[in-house]
Design an enzyme around this catalytic site. Structure first.
Site, PDB file in Angstrom:
ATOM      1  N   ASP A  67      92.631-127.747-100.762  1.00  0.00           N
ATOM      2  CA  ASP A  67      92.687-128.919 -99.891  1.00  0.00           C
ATOM      3  C   ASP A  67      93.647-129.968-100.439  1.00  0.00           C
ATOM      4  O   ASP A  67      94.106-129.887-101.582  1.00  0.00           O
ATOM      5  CB  ASP A  67      91.288-129.528 -99.684  1.00  0.00           C
ATOM      6  N   ASN A 122      76.932-132.143-101.069  1.00  0.00           N
ATOM      7  CA  ASN A 122      76.415-131.901 -99.713  1.00  0.00           C
ATOM      8  C   ASN A 122      76.611-130.447 -99.280  1.00  0.00           C
ATOM      9  O   ASN A 122      76.408-130.104 -98.124  1.00  0.00           O
ATOM     10  CB  ASN A 122      77.072-132.856 -98.706  1.00  0.00           C
ATOM     11  N   HIS A 124      79.508-128.765 -99.399  1.00  0.00           N
ATOM     12  CA  HIS A 124      80.845-128.391 -98.891  1.00  0.00           C
ATOM     13  C   HIS A 124      81.567-127.477 -99.878  1.00  0.00           C
ATOM     14  O   HIS A 124      81.320-127.512-101.077  1.00  0.00           O
ATOM     15  CB  HIS A 124      81.691-129.631 -98.532  1.00  0.00           C
TER      16      HIS A 124
HETATM   17  P1  PGA Z   1      83.721-131.839-108.465  1.00  0.00           P
HETATM   18  O1  PGA Z   1      83.938-131.637-106.916  1.00  0.00           O
HETATM   19  O2  PGA Z   1      84.228-130.622-109.157  1.00  0.00           O
HETATM   20  O3  PGA Z   1      84.531-133.058-108.806  1.00  0.00           O
HETATM   21  O4  PGA Z   1      82.261-132.047-108.696  1.00  0.00           O
HETATM   22  C1  PGA Z   1      83.632-130.401-106.340  1.00  0.00           C
HETATM   23  C2  PGA Z   1      83.740-130.499-104.837  1.00  0.00           C
HETATM   24  O5  PGA Z   1      83.513-131.567-104.253  1.00  0.00           O
HETATM   25  O6  PGA Z   1      84.050-129.475-104.215  1.00  0.00           O
END
Ligand code: PGA
Length: 221
Positions: A67, A122, A124
Site C-alpha cells: 500500500d 482492526n 486489516h
Molecule cells: P504495524 O502495522 O506493523 O505498524 O503494527 C501493521 C498494519 O497496520 O498492517
C-alpha cells in the site's frame, strides 16, 4: 487451509524476524527472479534489518508493496520513503522491479512467490479495512478512524495522517503462492486469534487467510 502458528518455536521478535529473513533468503536462492509482496509498518522492520545483514542477490527479484498513502504531505512518512530507507537503497534490486500500488497497474502483484503481511488492530491486511470485499482488487480506499489513530503514532500531529491510500486488494494478496503474516505485540494477539480461528467474514479482512492453502502465522510479544 493449512496454517502453522510458529510463535512457540521462535518466541521473541528477533528470532521471528530471522526466521522470515531465512525464508526470503531461501526463496531468492531457489529462484533468483522470485516475486515478493512486502509490507511497511513497525512489524517488518526487524525482517528488513536481518535481510541487510545478508549478502543476497536481489538483481533479478521483483517486489510489490502492499500500500501507499495518497496525498501524504510529509515525504518521510510515505511508504516509498520507508522502503527505500529500510531496504531498497541498500540492496541491488533494480528500480524498475520495485512496484507500488500507486503505479496503477491492474495486474499488480498477482501470483507472487512469497507474500509477507502485517495485521492492523482492526483486522486489516494492507489497507483492506473491515467490510472490504473478499474479491477486491487494487484500489483507492478511505482509511478508518482506528487506522488513522493507530498510524498517528508515526506523526507529530494526527491531522497530518493521510485519510486515503491505494491498497493492493484481497484478491491479489490471496493469489500469492505462500503467505507469512506477522503480528507483534499483545495488541495484535486477540485480532490474530479472531482472524485465524473465528468466522471467515469481511468484517475481519484477515480472516480470508483461512481460505488460503499455505499460510504461516507468526505472533510474538
Ligand atoms: P504495524 O502495522 O506493523 O505498524 O503494527 C501493521 C498494519 O497496520 O498492517
Amino acid at each position: 487451509m493449512k496454517f502453522t502458528l510458529i510463535n512457540d518455536i521462535f518466541g521473541d521478535y528477533k528470532n521471528s524476524c530471522k526466521y522470515v529473513a531465512n525464508e526470503i533468503e531461501k526463496q531468492l536462492n531457489k529462484k533468483p527472479n522470485s516475486t515478493f509482496i512486502l509490507p511497511t509498518g513497525s512489524t517488518p522492520i526487524g525482517v528488513y534489518d536481518e535481510l541487510l545483514r545478508r549478502d543476497l542477490d536481489w538483481s533479478k527479484a521483483t517486489t510489490y508493496n502492499l500500500d501507499e498513502y495518497l496525498n501524504c504531505s510529509i515525504e518521510e512518512q510515505t511508504y516509498t520513503y520507508f522502503m527505500d530507507n529500510m531496504l531498497f537503497n541498500h540492496i541491488n534490486i533494480k528500480r524498475k522491479n520495485i512496484n507500488f500500488p500507486t503505479d496503477g497497474d491492474l495486474s499488480y502483484g498477482f501470483n507472487v512467490d512469497l507474500c509477507l503481511l502485517g495485521i492492523g488492530t482492526n483486522g486489516h491486511i494492507a489497507f483492506n479495512e473491515p467490510g472490504s470485499d473478499f474479491n477486491s482488487e487494487t484500489r483507492v480506499v478511505d482509511l478508518t478512524e482506528s487506522t488513522i489513530k493507530d498510524n498517528s503514532r508515526f506523526f507529530s500531529d494526527i491531522n497530518d495522517v493521510p485519510t486515503q491510500a491505494v491498497t493492493m486488494g484481497l484478491k491479489p494478496i490471496m493469489s500469492s503462492k505462500r503467505i507469512i503474516i506477522m503480528g507483534k505485540g499483545v495488541n495484535k494477539k486477540d485480532i490474530l486469534l479472531k482472524a485465524l480461528h473465528g468466522d471467515v467474514t469481511e468484517k475481519v479482512p484477515a480472516s480470508i487467510l483461512q481460505k488460503h492453502k499455505n499460510v504461516e502465522v507468526i505472533y510474538c510479544d
